[in-house]
Design an enzyme around this catalytic site. Structure first.
Site, PDB file in Angstrom:
ATOM      1  N   SER A 112       4.980   4.152  13.203  1.00 19.59           N
ATOM      2  CA  SER A 112       6.226   4.341  11.476  1.00 19.59           C
ATOM      3  C   SER A 112       6.546   2.631  10.874  1.00 19.59           C
ATOM      4  O   SER A 112       5.347   1.919  10.463  1.00 19.59           O
ATOM      5  CB  SER A 112       7.093   5.710  12.188  1.00 19.59           C
ATOM      6  OG  SER A 112       7.845   5.216  10.520  1.00 19.59           O
ATOM      7  N   HIS A 113       7.851   2.580  11.022  1.00 23.40           N
ATOM      8  CA  HIS A 113       7.978   1.381  10.458  1.00 23.40           C
ATOM      9  C   HIS A 113       7.956   0.063  11.353  1.00 23.40           C
ATOM     10  O   HIS A 113       8.490  -0.912  10.802  1.00 23.40           O
ATOM     11  CB  HIS A 113       9.454   1.504   9.622  1.00 23.40           C
ATOM     12  CG  HIS A 113      10.352   2.087  10.861  1.00 23.40           C
ATOM     13  ND1 HIS A 113      10.478   3.302  11.513  1.00 23.40           N
ATOM     14  CD2 HIS A 113      11.454   1.524  11.242  1.00 23.40           C
ATOM     15  CE1 HIS A 113      11.622   3.286  11.743  1.00 23.40           C
ATOM     16  NE2 HIS A 113      11.747   2.753  11.918  1.00 23.40           N
ATOM     17  N   ASP A 276       6.676   3.058   3.493  1.00 25.18           N
ATOM     18  CA  ASP A 276       6.649   2.740   5.059  1.00 25.18           C
ATOM     19  C   ASP A 276       5.219   2.341   5.479  1.00 25.18           C
ATOM     20  O   ASP A 276       4.546   2.689   4.873  1.00 25.18           O
ATOM     21  CB  ASP A 276       7.681   3.165   5.957  1.00 25.18           C
ATOM     22  CG  ASP A 276       7.826   4.592   6.628  1.00 25.18           C
ATOM     23  OD1 ASP A 276       6.701   5.078   5.329  1.00 25.18           O
ATOM     24  OD2 ASP A 276       8.072   4.652   7.404  1.00 25.18           O
ATOM     25  N   ASP A 278       4.196   4.849   7.552  1.00 25.04           N
ATOM     26  CA  ASP A 278       2.816   5.571   7.234  1.00 25.04           C
ATOM     27  C   ASP A 278       3.128   6.605   6.162  1.00 25.04           C
ATOM     28  O   ASP A 278       3.119   7.724   6.348  1.00 25.04           O
ATOM     29  CB  ASP A 278       3.106   6.803   8.858  1.00 25.04           C
ATOM     30  CG  ASP A 278       4.589   6.614   9.137  1.00 25.04           C
ATOM     31  OD1 ASP A 278       5.701   6.927   8.807  1.00 25.04           O
ATOM     32  OD2 ASP A 278       4.711   7.645  10.203  1.00 25.04           O
ATOM     33  N   ASP A 280       6.639   7.757   5.361  1.00 26.60           N
ATOM     34  CA  ASP A 280       6.892   9.099   5.463  1.00 26.60           C
ATOM     35  C   ASP A 280       8.624   8.899   5.219  1.00 26.60           C
ATOM     36  O   ASP A 280       9.520   9.627   5.381  1.00 26.60           O
ATOM     37  CB  ASP A 280       7.176   9.787   6.737  1.00 26.60           C
ATOM     38  CG  ASP A 280       7.764   8.765   8.187  1.00 26.60           C
ATOM     39  OD1 ASP A 280       8.209   7.811   7.404  1.00 26.60           O
ATOM     40  OD2 ASP A 280       7.617   9.712   8.971  1.00 26.60           O
ATOM     41  N   ARG A 281       8.350   6.921   5.306  1.00 23.23           N
ATOM     42  CA  ARG A 281      10.067   6.986   4.176  1.00 23.23           C
ATOM     43  C   ARG A 281      10.202   6.303   2.673  1.00 23.23           C
ATOM     44  O   ARG A 281       8.729   6.330   2.582  1.00 23.23           O
ATOM     45  CB  ARG A 281      10.428   5.693   5.410  1.00 23.23           C
ATOM     46  CG  ARG A 281      10.825   6.364   7.276  1.00 23.23           C
ATOM     47  CD  ARG A 281      11.461   5.244   7.795  1.00 23.23           C
ATOM     48  NE  ARG A 281      11.612   5.637   9.143  1.00 23.23           N
ATOM     49  CZ  ARG A 281      12.753   5.084  10.065  1.00 23.23           C
ATOM     50  NH1 ARG A 281      13.641   4.523   9.489  1.00 23.23           N
ATOM     51  NH2 ARG A 281      12.574   5.525  11.343  1.00 23.23           N
ATOM     52  N   LYS A 375       9.282  14.385   6.818  1.00 28.14           N
ATOM     53  CA  LYS A 375       9.863  13.790   5.818  1.00 28.14           C
ATOM     54  C   LYS A 375       8.270  12.785   5.101  1.00 28.14           C
ATOM     55  O   LYS A 375       7.187  12.754   5.324  1.00 28.14           O
ATOM     56  CB  LYS A 375      10.517  12.668   6.450  1.00 28.14           C
ATOM     57  CG  LYS A 375      10.419  11.555   7.292  1.00 28.14           C
ATOM     58  CD  LYS A 375      11.331  10.989   7.908  1.00 28.14           C
ATOM     59  CE  LYS A 375      11.118   9.557   8.702  1.00 28.14           C
ATOM     60  NZ  LYS A 375      10.883  10.225   9.985  1.00 28.14           N
TER      61      LYS A 375
END
Length: 542
Positions: A112-113, A276, A278, A280-281, A375
């Protein structure tokens, strides 16, 4: 040919809220990826001949891990694999592909982030057939299996050409390398008024979207620039890089400071947004105004009917417990329920599947809806573009009108990153021991009304999830929340959430940290954060 390889367990292969995350060098150990993937497959059943979706955020070691997963999926008996070209597939796009193609599930290679590169982080996450993160029953089973694993099965087949669209075979399994953007872009076209957004850009509306050298770049360029007519260069840092260009792919006020500074300048475009690692943010910034994710969720919920995919209204709202109560006020006015869940998108899945919620959000820059089970950063940006295109007001004016109608929840999050894990556990443990004695005490002039350790009772399946964050409520409606995050790979991250409701519109323009100054001091002093962690100040304030 399929081989069976002897192995021994690795300690600590326990998936967190978003899968297994460790340093790249941990995943590069011989048998490490194979052990975890085999434990995952051993924890599933009835997938013979079924479809598995595979993709990742393009970070370092993404391609190598994907080749391993493909060969192990063939050995396990899957009939088909859908893999994004170049190994690319954003987390929301993976959920979209799983759902559209009725796949058995999917494996997402991402942290992710978190930072990328050889010295950075890597991760593996499993999503189930509804497109959402695996529930705790599955992740717990994976962990238990990882502790006893003695062998794994893998094909000897050569690497698949991930850069060529089309079909190949690994053993008896079909491998279909797909366009990672196509299915997702098609879905977005059914949800939003693309004609209205095209007209908005045609009138001279300007925007900057910072993809942070991460996975969303190809999606944003295809949709924003090529489909919706945003001018070339609207998307910056749009090429996914294995090390994210050496930057931290986290869209917040620290790691996307250049974007924030631009939007606060005399040369600001009308809208700034970022996503971000991946995809999703999201972060949303208007000209001269930063919008908290909590407020973004509430305003999206209040205006969702302006988008074609939500014109019939929303069934309910769901928010993570640390997210501010702004969405609750919207739900009350709409006559619908706002569900409060633990942090982690998997807790929204049952609500979405049961039709109880339509729009969901977390204060940690995550917003989405029932279109997928993750998300979705770009979805949030498109929703805001749809709202702006219909209302033809600035983001600042829309936000001000919302606060005037509902009141403002002043809100901040203070993160203490890479704290000694034992110290962080001790701090939260001491708070838990003091909970019963806190109500009625007066701290810096504020009276504690109640205190608890949040527990969630799922209204769909009846499951109970405990110890999700210590909450301190004050008699004036303010609150402080303490929670240890499960997304880091080193030490512990202590997150402290501070919130105060203000109904008076004349006070809505005051600086957030100023309004919350007394609560911030209480939040630091009550558990003695400096004394227990050695940290005089948080690493990140959002």
């Amino acid at each position: 040919m399929i081989r069976t390889v002897a192995t021994t367990p690795f300690e600590g292969q326990k998936p967190g809220t978003s899968g297994l995350r460790k340093k790249v060098k941990v995943f590069q150990q011989p048998h490490y990826v194979e052990n975890f993937v085999q434990a995952l497959f051993d924890s599933l059943s009835d997938f013979e001949g079924e479809t598995l979706v595979i993709g990742g955020d393009g970070r370092f070691y993404n391609r190598e891990a994907i080749q391993t997963v493909i060969r192990m999926a063939a050995a396990a008996g899957f009939g088909r694999v859908l893999v994004g070209k170049g190994g690319i597939l954003s987390t929301p796009a993976a959920s979209c592909v799983i759902r559209k193609h009725e796949a058995f599930g999917g494996i997402i290679l991402s942290a992710s982030h978190n930072m990328g590169g050889p010295e950075g982080d890597f991760g593996i996450k499993y999503n189930i057939g509804n497109g959402g993160p695996a529930p705790e029953s599955v992740t717990d089973a994976i962990f238990e299996r990882s502790k006893t694993i003695a062998e794994y099965s893998i094909s000897d087949a050569p690497d698949v050409d991930l850069d060529a669209l089309g079909l190949t075979r690994v053993e008896d399994m079909v491998v279909d390398v797909i366009d990672p953007v196509e299915d997702y872009a098609e879905l977005m076209g059914t949800l939003f008024d693309f004609d209205a957004i095209r007209d908005l850009f045609a009138t001279g509306f300007t925007m900057r979207f910072d993809a942070m050298s991460a996975v969303t770049g190809p999606y944003a360029r295809a949709i924003l620039e090529e489909t919706l007519g945003a001018k070339g260069g609207t998307v910056v840092h749009g090429e996914p890089l294995p090390d994210f260009g050496g930057h931290h792919p986290d869209p917040n006020l620290v790691h996307a400071k250049d974007l924030y500074d631009l939007l606060m300048s005399d040369h600001a475009p009308d809208l700034g947004a970022a996503s971000d690692g991946d995809g999703d943010r999201n972060m949303i910034i208007g000209r001269g105004l930063y919008l908290t994710p909590s407020d973004s969720l509430a305003i999206i919920a209040a205006n969702a009917h302006l988008a074609p995919g939500y014109k019939a209204g929303i069934a309910g709202i769901a928010r993570s417990m640390p997210t501010s109560g702004a969405a609750d006020r919207v739900a009350a006015k709409l006559g619908i329920t706002c569900y409060e869940t633990p942090t982690g998108w998997k807790f929204f899945g049952n609500l979405l599947d049961a039709g109880l919620a339509t729009v969901c959000g977390e204060e940690s820059f995550g917003t989405g809806s029932n279109h997928v089970r993750e998300k979705d950063g770009l979805w949030a940006v498109l929703m805001w573009l749809n709202i702006l295109a219909v209302r033809r007001q600035s983001l600042a004016d829309i936000v001000s009108e919302h606060w005037a109608a509902y009141g403002r929840n002043f809100y901040t999050r203070h993160d203490y990153e890479e704290v000694d894990a034992a110290a962080a556990d001790g701090l939260v443990g001491e708070l838990r021991r003091r909970l019963d004695g806190l109500p009625g005490t007066v701290i810096n002039g504020l009276t504690v009304e109640k205190a608890d350790d949040f527990a969630y009772h799922d209204p769909v399946d009846g499951s109970v999830t405990t110890r999700q964050g210590v909450r301190i409520f004050f008699s004036d409606g303010s609150r402080i929340v303490y929670r240890l995050s499960g997304t880091g790979t080193a030490g512990a991250t202590l997150r402290v959430y501070i919130e105060r409701f203000e109904p008076d519109a004349d006070r809505h323009g005051i600086d957030t940290q100023e309004v919350l100054a007394d609560l911030i001091e209480i939040a630091r002093a009550l558990p003695d954060i400096p004394g227990r962690t050695g940290r005089a100040a948080p690493n990140v304030i959002t």
